[in-house]
Design a protein around this motif. Structure first.
Motif, mmCIF file in Angstrom:
data_model
loop_
_atom_site.group_PDB
_atom_site.id
_atom_site.type_symbol
_atom_site.label_atom_id
_atom_site.label_comp_id
_atom_site.label_asym_id
_atom_site.label_seq_id
_atom_site.Cartn_x
_atom_site.Cartn_y
_atom_site.Cartn_z
ATOM 1 N N ILE A 88 27.150 42.641 29.174
ATOM 2 C CA ILE A 88 26.802 41.225 29.028
ATOM 3 C C ILE A 88 25.527 41.108 28.193
ATOM 4 O O ILE A 88 25.432 40.291 27.280
ATOM 5 N N PHE A 148 33.955 38.682 28.737
ATOM 6 C CA PHE A 148 34.860 37.652 29.257
ATOM 7 C C PHE A 148 36.183 37.675 28.492
ATOM 8 O O PHE A 148 36.813 36.648 28.280
ATOM 9 N N GLY A 199 34.911 37.225 33.756
ATOM 10 C CA GLY A 199 34.944 35.763 33.654
ATOM 11 C C GLY A 199 35.999 35.154 34.567
ATOM 12 O O GLY A 199 36.072 33.941 34.705
ATOM 13 N N HIS A 200 36.824 35.992 35.197
ATOM 14 C CA HIS A 200 37.782 35.546 36.220
ATOM 15 C C HIS A 200 38.690 34.415 35.770
ATOM 16 O O HIS A 200 38.953 33.487 36.532
ATOM 17 N N ILE A 201 39.147 34.447 34.519
ATOM 18 C CA ILE A 201 40.078 33.411 34.071
ATOM 19 C C ILE A 201 41.473 33.801 34.563
ATOM 20 O O ILE A 201 42.006 34.828 34.162
ATOM 21 N N GLN A 202 42.040 32.960 35.425
ATOM 22 C CA GLN A 202 43.337 33.301 36.006
ATOM 23 C C GLN A 202 44.403 33.356 34.923
ATOM 24 O O GLN A 202 44.487 32.485 34.078
ATOM 25 N N LYS A 253 44.511 35.394 32.539
ATOM 26 C CA LYS A 253 44.008 35.942 31.276
ATOM 27 C C LYS A 253 43.161 37.187 31.458
ATOM 28 O O LYS A 253 43.435 38.215 30.860
ATOM 29 N N TYR A 255 43.400 36.573 47.803
ATOM 30 C CA TYR A 255 42.861 36.633 49.162
ATOM 31 C C TYR A 255 41.996 35.409 49.446
ATOM 32 O O TYR A 255 42.099 34.774 50.482
ATOM 33 N N GLU A 256 41.147 35.058 48.483
ATOM 34 C CA GLU A 256 40.248 33.922 48.700
ATOM 35 C C GLU A 256 40.996 32.600 48.637
ATOM 36 O O GLU A 256 40.499 31.579 49.100
ATOM 37 N N SER A 257 42.180 32.586 48.022
ATOM 38 C CA SER A 257 42.969 31.354 48.011
ATOM 39 C C SER A 257 43.858 31.277 49.251
ATOM 40 O O SER A 257 44.804 30.497 49.294
ATOM 41 N N GLU A 272 42.788 24.873 44.719
ATOM 42 C CA GLU A 272 44.032 24.168 45.031
ATOM 43 C C GLU A 272 44.095 22.841 44.287
ATOM 44 O O GLU A 272 45.138 22.451 43.768
ATOM 45 N N VAL A 323 41.967 28.442 34.415
ATOM 46 C CA VAL A 323 40.881 28.116 35.335
ATOM 47 C C VAL A 323 40.159 29.389 35.753
ATOM 48 O O VAL A 323 40.776 30.436 35.903
ATOM 49 N N SER A 324 38.862 29.262 35.927
ATOM 50 C CA SER A 324 38.079 30.331 36.523
ATOM 51 C C SER A 324 37.305 29.723 37.681
ATOM 52 O O SER A 324 36.673 28.687 37.522
ATOM 53 N N LEU A 328 30.895 32.849 28.453
ATOM 54 C CA LEU A 328 32.255 32.487 28.852
ATOM 55 C C LEU A 328 32.596 31.149 28.181
ATOM 56 O O LEU A 328 31.922 30.153 28.407
ATOM 57 N N ARG A 363 34.129 29.645 49.150
ATOM 58 C CA ARG A 363 35.397 30.162 49.642
ATOM 59 C C ARG A 363 35.208 31.480 50.379
ATOM 60 O O ARG A 363 35.863 31.752 51.385
ATOM 61 N N ASN A 403 36.268 32.197 54.283
ATOM 62 C CA ASN A 403 37.045 33.358 54.712
ATOM 63 C C ASN A 403 36.318 34.149 55.785
ATOM 64 O O ASN A 403 36.930 34.646 56.723
#
Lengths: 290, 336
Positions: free
Chosen positions: A133, A154, A236-239, A241, A253-255, B42, B67-68, B83, B201, B205
């Motif tokens: 980074i 990212f 960057g945790h882009i779902q 991607k 898990y967190e969802s 959600e 989404v992130s 980002l 979140r 948990n």
């Protein structure tokens, strides 16, 4: 004089006997040792692995399959395989080159190089991620790359870099002791018989080290697939991607999608098991050929 | 025969190329990245689906929305680090301020660009306790009693945790009068915190799944969602006083301009204020700003006395550095 000899003989007899006694532990000791070892394996390896699969199938086979029809899950699997396909071969090249240089040649700064190779083991993965980074977001070089359309952090290249960094020592560390114990006699013989450097490497060195190399590759691949910390920092945790399998497991898990997260975990476990099975098969074939 | 096949192939390839070209002219493939805070997973999963359909009907463009999610402060940091978000939807104004100040990607007057301080909805902080409320937790002063396990994320990385902190502070200040007394109160409260997760979140948990602690300081939306997901296991306790949380949204203007997504990013945010958007927001337990929609879902949102960041803390700019900056109040209580 004669007395001296008898004492010597009886002493060596005693030694032999005591040796035998050490090897022939009473049965209960052996059973106890075996039980401890197996119990430990069962408790810390088999039970957690079973839990992963039980939890994954808790909501039935259909729910399990549904996890993998999800675009984000498919992409996470694909990204992980892609990252491994790039990072592992690169580290094989590096590892062989480094081990070759360190064990077959004498040069200044060898110990320094050895220490450097160990660095990724010593440094926390979070730091391994943060360095990238820093380099690619907060320096002129990073800005220049960004202006020319190269997104490193990212993005997939950042994930590959972080994975390369953490899995850097595996192949080299596996090969160095092996090549050190083999010495360079065979290479010297080959070269004095007129073989070129390349030929010596392909025909002499590589066949000697291939099992160590394979073991290194397996370990390197396992770590590359499972790496969480360093990758998490640069992702960057882009779902859909930039989430690898381990990152996607966390997201699921967190969802509160527990079955799905364990289904993903079971895939990661399966990939690891497949890697180990491949290794066993190759080893067996080698033994049969030999 | 071979020649014919080659010809056919050429025609086919030509058609494919042409259709691809025409397709490009008619409908664009656009992708949009929304960098959001932790509990909105959600909401935006459903909202993105609705907006993609709406945008496709309106313009014919195929839109992919990525989404992130993560702790609000952590997400702001990621945007500052590069980002490339087109839109940020974070837990509090100060995180968007940080992006605006450090990167100039967002204009400093961003908060005036959309209605209600750029907050399409509000929320507040409530307590989630285990069924039957075994520790009899009624209000903030019950949280500082010895032996109570309080779960909250880390205010350094989580937006929700900063609202938690300030709500507790406001209660103590109103009850006890002085800043010093409030600081003592907060210090005692954080002594009761066994785990500091990085995002809301994660904290949920810890409390819901791992069963740690007696009370979770939670976003109202997060608490209501936990009730829905795990019926019969938890109860919500509304404290006597809480804080009006305003999670704001902004276009990351320079990034959007670079990506050519300014128009769709603006529409994406405006649609949050539409009736359809507000309805989705209310269904995910956030308090909608549209009065009619709010009235429809009134039973979810009990009346609480709410302080605001502006009335009690002089705005986020001041509060952020005083309470959560380097060496600020939060650092001080952890040094004790």
């Amino acid at each position: 004089m004669g007395g001296g000899i008898t004492t010597l003989v009886s002493h060596s007899k005693n030694l032999k006997q005591s040796n035998r006694q050490v090897l022939k532990e009473p049965p209960w000791v052996r059973i106890l040792l075996l039980a401890v070892a197996l119990g430990f394996l069962f408790l810390f390896l088999v039970v957690p692995l079973l839990c992963v699969f039980i939890e994954a199938f808790k909501k039935g086979g259909q729910a399990y399959l549904d996890t993998f029809s999800d675009r984000n899950s498919q992409q996470a699997i694909f990204l992980t395989l892609k990252v491994c396909a790039i990072a592992v071969p690169l580290n094989v090249v590096f590892g062989v080159a480094a081990a070759w240089a360190i064990t077959k040649f004498h040069f200044k700064g060898k110990n320094f190089l050895l220490t450097l190779i160990d660095l990724p083991f010593a440094v926390s993965p979070v730091i391994s991620g943060l360095v990238f980074i820093l380099i690619f977001s907060h320096t002129g070089f990073g800005e220049w790359l960004k202006d020319h359309g190269f997104k490193v952090v990212f993005n997939t290249p950042g994930i590959v870099l972080a994975t390369l960094f953490v899995t850097f020592p595996f192949v080299a560390r596996e090969l160095i002791p092996l090549m050190q114990s083999q010495g360079s006699d065979e290479e010297q013989a080959a070269i004095s018989l007129g073989a070129s450097g390349w030929k010596t490497f392909w025909r002499v060195t590589l066949p000697n080290i291939k099992w160590g190399l394979l073991h290194g590759v397996v370990l390197c691949n396992a770590r590359a697939m499972g790496e969480f910390g360093a990758v998490s920092v640069v992702s960057g945790h882009i779902q859909g991607k930039t989430n690898t399998i381990p990152l996607h497991i966390e997201v699921l898990y967190e969802s509160s999608l527990y079955s799905a997260s364990f289904a993903m975990a079971s895939i990661l476990t399966l990939l690891a098991l497949i890697t180990l099975i491949i290794k066993t098969i190759v080893e067996r074939q080698h033994n049969q050929a030999a | 025969m071979i020649k014919l096949t080659a010809k056919k192939l050429a025609v086919l390839l030509g058609l494919v190329a042409l259709s691809g070209f025409l397709g490009n002219v008619q409908a664009k493939q656009i992708s949009l990245l929304n960098v959001s805070y932790d509990p909105t997973r959600e909401l935006y999963r459903d909202y993105n689906k609705a907006f993609t359909e709406y945008w496709n009907k309106k313009t014919g463009d195929q839109l992919t929305i990525d989404v992130s999610n993560g702790g609000s402060g952590k997400q702001a940091r990621a945007v500052i680090d590069g980002l490339e978000a087109d839109v940020v939807t974070l837990a509090l104004a100060s995180d968007i301020n940080a992006i605006a100040e450090k990167t100039q990607l967002i204009p400093v007057d961003w908060q005036g660009k959309f209605p209600n301080n750029s907050s399409p909805y509000t929320s507040t902080i409530v307590f989630l306790v285990r069924k039957g409320n075994p520790k009899n937790i009624k209000d903030w002063n019950d949280l500082v009693k010895p032996g109570i396990g309080v779960i909250t994320p880390n205010p350094k990385t989580s937006g929700g945790a900063r609202w938690n902190f300030l709500a507790a502070w406001a209660y103590a200040k109103h009850k006890l009068g002085s800043d010093d007394a409030a600081k003592d109160f907060i210090t005692k409260l954080f002594k009761n915190v066994p785990v500091l997760d990085t995002g809301a979140r994660g904290a949920t948990n810890t409390f819901v799944q791992r069963g740690i602690g007696d009370v979770l300081l939670a976003w109202e939306n997060e608490a209501l969602q936990s009730l829905q997901e795990e019926p019969g296991k938890f109860e919500i306790v509304t404290p006597s006083l809480s804080i009006l949380a305003e999670p704001p949204v902004a276009i990351v203007e320079k990034t959007a301009a670079k990506h050519g997504t300014t128009e769709v990013a603006k529409a994406y945010i405006e649609y949050l204020y539409s009736d359809a958007g507000q309805e989705l927001i209310a269904q995910h337990f956030y308090r909608p700003s549209n009065k009619a929609v709010l009235a429809k879902y009134e039973k979810n949102f009990p009346k609480v006395e709410l302080v605001t960041i502006d009335s009690d803390f002089g705005g986020w700019k001041k509060a952020q550095s005083f309470y959560f900056g380097d060496g600020g109040v939060f650092d001080q209580i952890y040094k004790k």
